[in-house]
Scaffold this motif. Structure first.
Motif, PDB file in Angstrom:
ATOM      1  N   TYR A   1     -52.666  84.925   9.441  1.00 49.88           N
ATOM      2  CA  TYR A   1     -51.378  84.242   9.399  1.00 49.88           C
ATOM      3  C   TYR A   1     -51.551  82.791   9.795  1.00 49.88           C
TER       4      TYR A   1
ATOM      5  N   ALA B   1     -45.820  80.910   9.834  1.00 51.47           N
ATOM      6  CA  ALA B   1     -45.562  82.059   8.971  1.00 51.47           C
ATOM      7  C   ALA B   1     -44.693  83.061   9.720  1.00 51.47           C
ATOM      8  N   GLU B   2     -43.798  83.744   8.981  1.00 53.94           N
ATOM      9  CA  GLU B   2     -42.919  84.721   9.618  1.00 53.94           C
ATOM     10  C   GLU B   2     -43.575  86.089   9.648  1.00 53.94           C
ATOM     11  N   ARG B   3     -43.333  86.793  10.729  1.00 56.25           N
ATOM     12  CA  ARG B   3     -43.841  88.154  10.866  1.00 56.25           C
ATOM     13  C   ARG B   3     -42.714  89.045  11.363  1.00 56.25           C
ATOM     14  N   PHE B   4     -42.853  90.322  11.134  1.00 53.86           N
ATOM     15  CA  PHE B   4     -41.879  91.293  11.612  1.00 53.86           C
ATOM     16  C   PHE B   4     -42.417  91.942  12.891  1.00 53.86           C
ATOM     17  N   ALA B   5     -41.564  92.016  13.894  1.00 58.87           N
ATOM     18  CA  ALA B   5     -41.931  92.687  15.142  1.00 58.87           C
ATOM     19  C   ALA B   5     -41.704  94.189  14.981  1.00 58.87           C
TER      20      ALA B   5
ATOM     21  N   ARG C   1     -37.509  89.350  13.020  1.00 56.69           N
ATOM     22  CA  ARG C   1     -38.490  88.417  12.462  1.00 56.69           C
ATOM     23  C   ARG C   1     -38.741  87.298  13.456  1.00 56.69           C
ATOM     24  N   TRP C   2     -39.962  86.825  13.521  1.00 59.53           N
ATOM     25  CA  TRP C   2     -40.278  85.731  14.400  1.00 59.53           C
ATOM     26  C   TRP C   2     -41.329  84.854  13.750  1.00 59.53           C
ATOM     27  N   LYS C   3     -41.360  83.604  14.146  1.00 61.09           N
ATOM     28  CA  LYS C   3     -42.324  82.671  13.574  1.00 61.09           C
ATOM     29  C   LYS C   3     -43.544  82.567  14.475  1.00 61.09           C
ATOM     30  N   ARG C   4     -44.671  82.523  13.853  1.00 59.75           N
ATOM     31  CA  ARG C   4     -45.917  82.356  14.578  1.00 59.75           C
ATOM     32  C   ARG C   4     -46.044  80.895  14.981  1.00 59.75           C
TER      33      ARG C   4
END
Length: 83
Positions: free
Chosen positions: A65, A69-73, A78-81
């Motif tokens: 990533y 980039a956005e990821r799902f917890a 959703r949160w941004k790295r």
């Protein structure tokens, strides 16, 4: 027989014989807390060893990533790295 507090077991045995009472049945010894904890810990280690799953990690070029980039917890948010 005089009553004193030096040997109560001997006095109890004497009166059991005098009154023709049966010997008390000794109950099976209960394990101590440390013994119960050790047994539980050993069983837990065995259960965890059986339930272990191994997964092969697949490295793909897009798997890394980038910052932003956005990821799902795990809870679906959703949160941004950031780093």
């Amino acid at each position: 027989m005089s009553i004193d507090r030096q040997n109560p077991g001997e006095h109890a045995a004497f009166w059991r014989r005098v009154l023709n009472k049966p010997e008390p049945v000794t109950a099976e010894r209960k394990p101590t807390q440390a013994e119960r904890l050790a047994a539980w810990s050993a069983q837990n280690r065995q259960d965890e060893a059986k339930g272990m799953q191994t997964r092969a990690v697949v490295a793909t070029p897009g798997a890394a990533y980038k910052v932003g980039a956005e990821r799902f917890a795990m809870d679906g948010t959703r949160w941004k790295r950031v780093a």
